[in-house]
Design an enzyme around this catalytic site. Structure first.
Site, PDB file in Angstrom:
ATOM      1  N   SER A  43       0.942  -1.113   0.056  1.00 44.99           N
ATOM      2  CA  SER A  43       0.033   0.072  -0.116  1.00 44.99           C
ATOM      3  C   SER A  43       0.878   1.169   0.006  1.00 44.99           C
ATOM      4  CB  SER A  43      -1.003  -0.155   1.366  1.00 44.99           C
ATOM      5  OG  SER A  43      -0.223  -0.106   2.520  1.00 44.99           O
ATOM      6  N   HIS A 287      -0.279   6.335   6.484  1.00 40.96           N
ATOM      7  CA  HIS A 287       0.295   6.133   4.912  1.00 40.96           C
ATOM      8  C   HIS A 287       0.631   7.303   4.471  1.00 40.96           C
ATOM      9  CE1 HIS A 287      -1.055   2.022   5.431  1.00 40.96           C
ATOM     10  NE2 HIS A 287      -0.446   1.685   4.379  1.00 40.96           N
TER      11      HIS A 287
END
Length: 305
Positions: A43, A287
């Protein structure tokens, strides 16, 4: 006098133009456009949550670092097969999430004429479930809810316990350290498999950014983590990056450091390039946002020079 000055200016301009042309030519020669570039990874490589998204549960962004690198290098052909929650095994085997097949083996995109590969992988191998690192994050947040002033996350993974014989708090084996150590050989074997399939490819193993600071003080009231757990988690990420770097060196790949250029822009900072539990700009929690992906692309391009 005026004519002489004008001629001098023209000569200087011509010399400057020639110098710039030589510089551009040298830079282009140093980083030639790849014939076929393939982006692999999890990811952090897919740009999860960064607009615009595609590929279903793989959460690929058209602004992830792979796309940015391909555009900067003017790659003749580019394939992005990155996928959220991918583990090292997802490079050579199909990826399943809750028994649903979400991605083919990423190595299927690599061909004999591939000459550039970027790979960002390893973080999800810290988790036991299909969501990988997500279950570690969830465990640490849940622990902070019941013990915000303690070290609940450290205690779970480093087996913290009270030792009555020494009348002190002691730690046992570190599960996350053990998982990182176990991931190294699998990753090395995967890199060798990639090398065998694309013998002329330059392989870049991309590290993880500075998700957390070294000191938890800046995280107080900013992230749902126990501040005293932050140094432990920061050290785990450092250990993971160190494993990636040593593994890359052992198999002849290039390691790309993204922790250094993102330092000071972690989830607890005032200027976040990695989003926290409640993202301030589009990204999956913990993230990189669009800026983080761009900084990672810059690091990859610098490593290629």
């Amino acid at each position: 006098m005026l004519r002489r000055a004008r001629n001098s200016l023209l000569l200087a301009s011509a010399a400057l133009g020639a110098a710039l042309a030589m510089t551009a030519t040298s830079a282009q020669a140093a980083t030639p456009a790849p014939h076929r570039y393939v982006a692999l990874g999890d990811s952090y490589a897919s740009g999860a949550g960064v607009p615009n998204q595609s590929a279903g549960l793989c959460l690929r962004s058209e602004r992830n670092y792979g796309h940015l690198v391909a555009a900067a290098l003017d790659a003749a052909a580019y394939r992005d097969v990155t996928c959220a929650a991918a583990k090292v095994t997802s490079i050579t085997r199909a990826q399943y999430d809750a028994f649903i097949r979400v991605n083919d083996p990423q190595i299927d995109a690599v061909t004999a004429d591939t000459d550039l590969i970027t790979l960002g992988i390893g973080g999800n191998d810290l988790g036991d479930s299909d969501i990988g690192i997500g279950d570690v994050i969830a465990t640490c947040i849940a622990g902070a809810v019941v013990n915000p002033l303690g070290t609940p996350c450290t205690d779970v993974y480093h087996h913290g316990h009270w030792d009555w014989s020494s009348w002190s708090w002691q730690y046992g084996a570190d599960d996350l350290a053990d998982r990182i150590e176990a991931t190294g050989p699998r990753l090395a074997a995967t890199l060798r498999t990639l090398r065998a399939k694309a013998p002329n490819a330059r392989i870049l193993l991309v590290g993880y950014p500075s998700v957390l600071p070294a000191d938890g003080a800046s995280c107080v009231l900013r992230q749902p983590l126990a501040p005293r757990d932050v140094p432990y988690l920061h050290a785990v990420l450092g250990r993971l990056n160190a494993m990636l770097k040593s593994t890359a060196a052992a198999v002849g790949a290039t390691y790309v450091d993204t922790a250094t250029p993102t330092r000071g822009h972690d989830v607890c900072s005032d200027d976040r390039w990695i989003e926290g539990a409640l993202p301030g700009s589009p990204a999956v929690p913990f993230h990189p946002n669009a800026t983080g992906e761009r900084i990672t692309a810059d690091a990859v391009l610098a490593a290629l020079r």
